[in-house]
Write an enzyme that holds these catalytic residues in place. Structure first.
Site, PDB file in Angstrom:
ATOM      1  N   GLU A   4      -5.317  -8.724   0.884  1.00  0.00           N
ATOM      2  CA  GLU A   4      -6.045  -8.398   2.113  1.00  0.00           C
ATOM      3  C   GLU A   4      -7.517  -8.168   1.807  1.00  0.00           C
ATOM      4  O   GLU A   4      -7.851  -7.549   0.799  1.00  0.00           O
ATOM      5  CB  GLU A   4      -5.524  -7.107   2.773  1.00  0.00           C
ATOM      6  CG  GLU A   4      -4.180  -7.233   3.430  1.00  0.00           C
ATOM      7  CD  GLU A   4      -3.700  -5.923   4.063  1.00  0.00           C
ATOM      8  OE1 GLU A   4      -4.527  -5.110   4.511  1.00  0.00           O
ATOM      9  OE2 GLU A   4      -2.473  -5.723   4.087  1.00  0.00           O
TER      10      GLU A   4
ATOM     11  N   GLU B 188       0.805  -1.228   0.000  1.00  0.00           N
ATOM     12  CA  GLU B 188       0.000   0.000   0.000  1.00  0.00           C
ATOM     13  C   GLU B 188       0.836   1.275   0.000  1.00  0.00           C
ATOM     14  O   GLU B 188       0.760   2.092   0.919  1.00  0.00           O
ATOM     15  CB  GLU B 188      -0.945  -0.004   1.198  1.00  0.00           C
ATOM     16  CG  GLU B 188      -1.953  -1.125   1.159  1.00  0.00           C
ATOM     17  CD  GLU B 188      -3.040  -0.981   2.231  1.00  0.00           C
ATOM     18  OE1 GLU B 188      -2.895  -0.126   3.115  1.00  0.00           O
ATOM     19  OE2 GLU B 188      -4.023  -1.721   2.160  1.00  0.00           O
TER      20      GLU B 188
HETATM   21  C1  BG6 Z   1      -4.372  -2.101   5.330  1.00  0.00           C
HETATM   22  C2  BG6 Z   1      -3.018  -2.415   5.885  1.00  0.00           C
HETATM   23  O1  BG6 Z   1      -4.395  -0.749   5.065  1.00  0.00           O
HETATM   24  O2  BG6 Z   1      -5.489  -2.289   6.107  1.00  0.00           O
HETATM   25  C3  BG6 Z   1      -3.027  -3.155   7.203  1.00  0.00           C
HETATM   26  O3  BG6 Z   1      -2.204  -3.043   4.954  1.00  0.00           O
HETATM   27  C4  BG6 Z   1      -4.148  -2.619   8.052  1.00  0.00           C
HETATM   28  O4  BG6 Z   1      -1.777  -3.052   7.785  1.00  0.00           O
HETATM   29  C5  BG6 Z   1      -5.451  -2.940   7.360  1.00  0.00           C
HETATM   30  O5  BG6 Z   1      -4.159  -3.052   9.371  1.00  0.00           O
HETATM   31  C6  BG6 Z   1      -6.684  -2.530   8.124  1.00  0.00           C
HETATM   32  O6  BG6 Z   1      -6.638  -1.176   8.432  1.00  0.00           O
HETATM   33  P1  BG6 Z   1      -6.917  -0.667   9.886  1.00  0.00           P
HETATM   34  O7  BG6 Z   1      -6.682   0.809   9.835  1.00  0.00           O
HETATM   35  O8  BG6 Z   1      -8.329  -0.993  10.180  1.00  0.00           O
HETATM   36  O9  BG6 Z   1      -5.965  -1.393  10.770  1.00  0.00           O
END
Ligand code: BG6
Length: 480
Positions: free
Chosen positions: A380, A170
């Site tokens: 993800e 990201e």
């Molecule tokens: C992504 C990242 O942006 O989303 C993760 O790669 C992150 O590291 C995940 O934890 C979820 O985002 P958040 O802000 O809810 O932890």
């Protein structure tokens, strides 16, 4: 009548789950590890939710065998984790820390011994503080060679056992939040500086990919992009222009550089007209063109809806984000004269105001396929939610099962549409630290017994979603 018939998921589909070093490992200063920018940043009062940090996180560094055993019990096919640059090269460059190599080597062996494919993320935001101090990190061109050197150390030690690699996680988020929203380190708010740092990250990414192809010819590598597909608020032509502007500036600005090796013309024109275009040196174009990925990594959480934003319209700032889990507290953001975000009346949201939009994932996979025609690895996808631990230590996270099931279904549709999807990694396997949202925003299949106030006993407990994903994997996505 036209229709597209669904086929089963490919036999070798990677049903996975993901994490990142800073969010799970802990052991922040053990065994020769150097400090990262996050190790320093979290100590500035008020920067994270209730001043939480990853000093201990969920102690995966010491409990990785227990965690891998749980993955094996679930039948997980792939585990995506990141390597902390500061464990390998404590100062970012120089002598390799053997203890760091050993830790990841052991983790990789443990996964392979349990038939779990290791997916390695090279950079998940934890830049060595030494490089930030020495030359302002991503703002210096020196980072390009230093990053390449770090990557080469990893390829040399792990390229024999790891086939799938993610270069930068990201870039759009760590650059955007670090240099514009000023909520990540180095807490800068300056779009011009953001674009220059971003250009260096593009070059570092491309150079590392070219090195990979030279050193790990049988492996596959790609960056992971935080892709939030854009929707127009209405069919009003001004809203369509806003939506197209958002596509250019929020997505193609990165994706075209990754996948085509060049900046998109319309977004470049906007940057140039507004004195925001980065300085591009002779030879840069060739570096970008020589470092094309084998797949696109996609981190998908939500879509965003845009309307026209007049020239005297809103911009938004750090306070736009909801980091508390109090629904309805996030605010609109945008670029005057380009676009602004609006609520999508058709979509529900999470407690952190993220839209819940499974079809958005299908749309994401189709758009990427249509524009770039590359295989895609979903690196993800998941739901951040408050989980309740019942008196008899159960976690009935039906909302997470519902969220994930609908997204798996959307992936299945996208494959039928023609997208080539290599795998699907949920975020996350165990609960972990959410950078700005503390420990209360949980994502895992496995509950970790800790919160903001106390580390408690860090015990692992299987949530209902654990058993659900186990069944999904066992049936190769047929029974969701
Ligand atoms: C992504 C990242 O942006 O989303 C993760 O790669 C992150 O590291 C995940 O934890 C979820 O985002 P958040 O802000 O809810 O932890």
């Amino acid at each position: 009548m036209f229709h597209v018939k669904r086929k089963p998921f490919p036999q070798d589909f990677l049903w996975g789950s993901a994490s990142a070093a800073y969010q799970v490992e802990g052991a922040w200063d053990l065994d020769g590890k150097g400090k990262s920018i996050w190790d320093e940043y979290v100590r500035i009062p008020g920067t994270t939710y209730k001043d939480t940090n990853g000093d201990v996180a969920v102690d995966h560094y010491h409990r990785y065998k227990e965690d891998v055993a749980l993955m094996a019990e679930m039948g997980l096919k792939a585990y995506r984790f990141s390597i902390a640059w500061t464990r390998i090269l404590p100062n970012g460059t120089g002598e390799v820390n053997q203890a760091g190599i050993q830790f990841y080597s052991d983790l990789i062996d443990e996964l392979i011994a349990h038939n779990i494919e290791p997916l390695v993320t090279i950079y998940h935001w934890d830049l060595p503080q030494a490089l930030q101090d020495k030359y302002a990190g991503w703002e210096s061109r020196q980072i390009i060679d230093d990053f390449d050197n770090y990557c080469r150390v990893l390829y040399k030690h792990f390229g024999d056992r790891v086939k799938y690699w993610v270069s930068l996680n990201e870039q759009n988020v760590f650059i955007g939040l670090g240099y514009l929203a000023a909520v990540h380190p180095p807490k800068v708010s300056d779009r011009k500086r953001m674009m220059q740092a971003n250009h260096h990250a593009n070059l570092a990414n491309a150079k590392a990919i070219a090195s990979f192809h030279e050193m790990v010819p049988n492996g596959l590598i790609g960056p992971s992009f935080a892709y939030g597909p854009a929707y127009p608020k209405s069919a009003l032509p001004a809203d369509i222009i806003a939506f197209e502007n958002a596509n250019e500036v929020e997505s193609y600005w990165w994706l075209d550089v990754y996948c085509k090796g060049k900046y998109p013309r319309i977004a470049w024109n906007f940057m140039e007209e507004n004195d925001l275009a980065p300085v591009v040196e002779p030879g840069d174009d060739a570096i970008l063109a020589a470092g094309l990925p084998d797949f696109i990594g996609v981190n998908y959480y939500q879509t965003a809806t845009y309307e026209w934003n007049p020239i005297d319209g809103i911009t938004g700032d750090a306070s736009s984000q909801n980091t508390t889990g109090k629904k309805g507290t996030s605010k609109s953001t945008g670029i005057p004269g380009m676009y602004r975000t609006v609520k999508n009346e058709f979509l529900e949201t999470t407690d952190w105001d993220w839209t819940i939009d499974p079809q958005g994932l299908r749309i994401a996979l189709r758009r990427l396929t249509s524009r770039y025609d590359l295989p895609i690895l979903i690196t993800e996808n998941g739901l951040g939610a408050f989980d309740d631990l019942t008196a008899d230590e159960q976690i009935h996270d039906t909302y997470r099962i519902d969220y994930l099931a609908k997204h798996v279904d959307a992936v299945h549709d996208a494959i039928a549409d023609g997208a080539r999807v290599l795998g699907y990694c949920t975020w996350s396997f165990t609960d972990l630290l959410s950078w700005l949202n503390g420990y209360q925003k949980r994502y895992g299949f496995v509950y970790v017994n800790r919160d903001e106030e106390s580390m408690k006993d860090l015990r692992r407990m299987k949530k209902d979603s654990f058993y659900w994903y186990k069944k999904v994997i066992a049936t190769n996505g047929e029974d969701i």
